[in-house]
Scaffold this active site. Structure first.
Site, PDB file in Angstrom:
ATOM      1  N   ARG A   1       2.990  -1.159  10.719  1.00  0.00           N
ATOM      2  CA  ARG A   1       4.069  -1.180  11.706  1.00  0.00           C
ATOM      3  C   ARG A   1       4.439  -2.556  12.242  1.00  0.00           C
ATOM      4  O   ARG A   1       5.630  -2.806  12.477  1.00  0.00           O
ATOM      5  CB  ARG A   1       3.711  -0.224  12.857  1.00  0.00           C
ATOM      6  CG  ARG A   1       3.877   1.236  12.470  1.00  0.00           C
ATOM      7  CD  ARG A   1       3.207   2.183  13.447  1.00  0.00           C
ATOM      8  NE  ARG A   1       1.756   2.175  13.292  1.00  0.00           N
ATOM      9  CZ  ARG A   1       0.938   3.014  13.907  1.00  0.00           C
ATOM     10  NH1 ARG A   1       1.415   3.922  14.735  1.00  0.00           N
ATOM     11  NH2 ARG A   1      -0.363   2.956  13.704  1.00  0.00           N
TER      12      ARG A   1
ATOM     13  N   LYS B   1       0.845  -1.195   0.000  1.00  0.00           N
ATOM     14  CA  LYS B   1       0.000   0.000   0.000  1.00  0.00           C
ATOM     15  C   LYS B   1       0.879   1.243   0.000  1.00  0.00           C
ATOM     16  O   LYS B   1       1.768   1.388   0.832  1.00  0.00           O
ATOM     17  CB  LYS B   1      -0.917   0.027   1.228  1.00  0.00           C
ATOM     18  CG  LYS B   1      -1.821   1.268   1.287  1.00  0.00           C
ATOM     19  CD  LYS B   1      -2.747   1.228   2.473  1.00  0.00           C
ATOM     20  CE  LYS B   1      -2.083   1.660   3.769  1.00  0.00           C
ATOM     21  NZ  LYS B   1      -1.814   3.134   3.805  1.00  0.00           N
TER      22      LYS B   1
ATOM     23  N   LYS C   1      -7.705   7.991  -0.780  1.00  0.00           N
ATOM     24  CA  LYS C   1      -8.996   8.327  -0.155  1.00  0.00           C
ATOM     25  C   LYS C   1      -9.606   9.603  -0.727  1.00  0.00           C
ATOM     26  O   LYS C   1      -9.941  10.538   0.005  1.00  0.00           O
ATOM     27  CB  LYS C   1      -8.831   8.475   1.362  1.00  0.00           C
ATOM     28  CG  LYS C   1      -8.246   7.269   2.085  1.00  0.00           C
ATOM     29  CD  LYS C   1      -8.190   7.523   3.586  1.00  0.00           C
ATOM     30  CE  LYS C   1      -7.565   6.365   4.336  1.00  0.00           C
ATOM     31  NZ  LYS C   1      -6.090   6.312   4.129  1.00  0.00           N
TER      32      LYS C   1
ATOM     33  N   ASP D   1      -3.557   4.322  -1.849  1.00  0.00           N
ATOM     34  CA  ASP D   1      -4.499   4.689  -0.797  1.00  0.00           C
ATOM     35  C   ASP D   1      -4.528   6.210  -0.613  1.00  0.00           C
ATOM     36  O   ASP D   1      -3.877   6.750   0.271  1.00  0.00           O
ATOM     37  CB  ASP D   1      -4.079   3.986   0.498  1.00  0.00           C
ATOM     38  CG  ASP D   1      -4.951   4.332   1.683  1.00  0.00           C
ATOM     39  OD1 ASP D   1      -6.126   4.687   1.473  1.00  0.00           O
ATOM     40  OD2 ASP D   1      -4.455   4.233   2.826  1.00  0.00           O
TER      41      ASP D   1
ATOM     42  N   THR E   1     -10.500   3.145  10.882  1.00  0.00           N
ATOM     43  CA  THR E   1     -10.371   2.285  12.059  1.00  0.00           C
ATOM     44  C   THR E   1      -9.830   3.029  13.271  1.00  0.00           C
ATOM     45  O   THR E   1      -9.784   2.485  14.371  1.00  0.00           O
ATOM     46  CB  THR E   1      -9.467   1.067  11.758  1.00  0.00           C
ATOM     47  OG1 THR E   1      -8.238   1.521  11.193  1.00  0.00           O
ATOM     48  CG2 THR E   1     -10.146   0.119  10.801  1.00  0.00           C
TER      49      THR E   1
ATOM     50  N   ASP F   1     -14.270  14.574  -2.891  1.00  0.00           N
ATOM     51  CA  ASP F   1     -14.475  15.919  -3.414  1.00  0.00           C
ATOM     52  C   ASP F   1     -15.749  15.895  -4.251  1.00  0.00           C
ATOM     53  O   ASP F   1     -16.460  14.892  -4.266  1.00  0.00           O
ATOM     54  CB  ASP F   1     -13.255  16.358  -4.242  1.00  0.00           C
ATOM     55  CG  ASP F   1     -13.007  17.861  -4.175  1.00  0.00           C
ATOM     56  OD1 ASP F   1     -13.974  18.619  -4.406  1.00  0.00           O
ATOM     57  OD2 ASP F   1     -11.870  18.270  -3.898  1.00  0.00           O
TER      58      ASP F   1
END
Length: 232
Positions: free
Chosen positions: A211, A32, A61, A59, A119, A64
């Site tokens: 991570r 990603k 997002k 990614d 999330t 608009d």
């Protein structure tokens, strides 16, 4: 559709991400590319990582007015990505426009999915700060239904919601789920989390893991562990 683990390559620059991905000699993980890396490096980072043999989830997002999103997606359609996304809160009209812009002249396009609720957002935050009074589960399912009606391929949601999304929108409607941590790991800034094994049990199609892999002492071992727990 097979399950897969997507590594969130949230690095600051091209050198860091290339150094990280060069550790993977025997496999080419799905990766990603998020806002941080794309805004720092531009479209060239997509071409570099694609040239290394990886599938890419871009990614960004987008959220608009429909025409702006359509034009932006037509630009992204020229990049050889495998998946990209918009915010479902942008309405069905915006999501339909995104599909139009993303579809190339030959009719092909990457997978397009919609973010339902991040999330990192708890139900309390959603209700008190965003003034969305419906329970978070209902909100996610409503947004997922809107995305399906607009012609999208699936949604980004919490792994805790993946099974409900499939029940509501069908087994073929893709669920891409961040918020995955090892049972013995730190949850960081995520609110709605689970483990790779539990995400598999609930019904996630793709899990996005950052991570716990990128900051591991042995990232390849951490990735392989994640694949073993999620894919089997």
């Amino acid at each position: 559709m097979g399950r897969d683990v997507i590594i969130a390559c949230d690095f600051n620059n091209k050198e860091e991400v290339v150094r990280f991905l060069e550790k993977f000699k025997e496999t080419k993980p799905f990766v990603k590319i998020g806002m941080e890396l794309f805004y720092a490096q531009g479209p060239d980072i997509v071409r570099t990582i694609k040239g290394m043999g990886h599938k890419i989830f871009l990614d960004l997002k987008l959220h608009d007015i429909p025409n702006t999103v359509k034009k932006s997606m037509s630009v992204l359609a020229g990049l050889d990505v495998d998946m990209c996304n918009v915010h479902a809160a942008g309405t069905k009209a915006m999501m339909s426009a995104a599909i139009e812009g993303l579809t190339r002249a030959d009719g092909t396009r990457p997978l397009l999915i919609a973010v339902t609720q991040l999330t990192s957002t708890s139900e309390e935050m959603m209700q008190e700060e965003l003034w969305i009074e419906r329970p978070i589960d209902e909100t996610v399912l409503h947004y997922a239904s809107n995305a399906k009606e607009a012609g999208l391929d699936g949604v980004v949601c919490s792994p805790l919601e993946a099974g409900k999304v499939h029940d509501f929108c069908g087994a073929g409607f893709v669920t891409v789920t961040p918020g995955v941590r090892f049972a013995d790991g730190d949850v960081g800034d995520q609110k709605r989390v689970t483990t790779p094994a539990k995400a598999r049990e609930i019904g996630s199609d793709y899990i996005v893991v950052g991570r716990p892999i990128t900051q591991a002492d042995d990232p390849v071992e951490a990735y392989n562990r994640c694949v073993a727990e999620f894919v089997g």
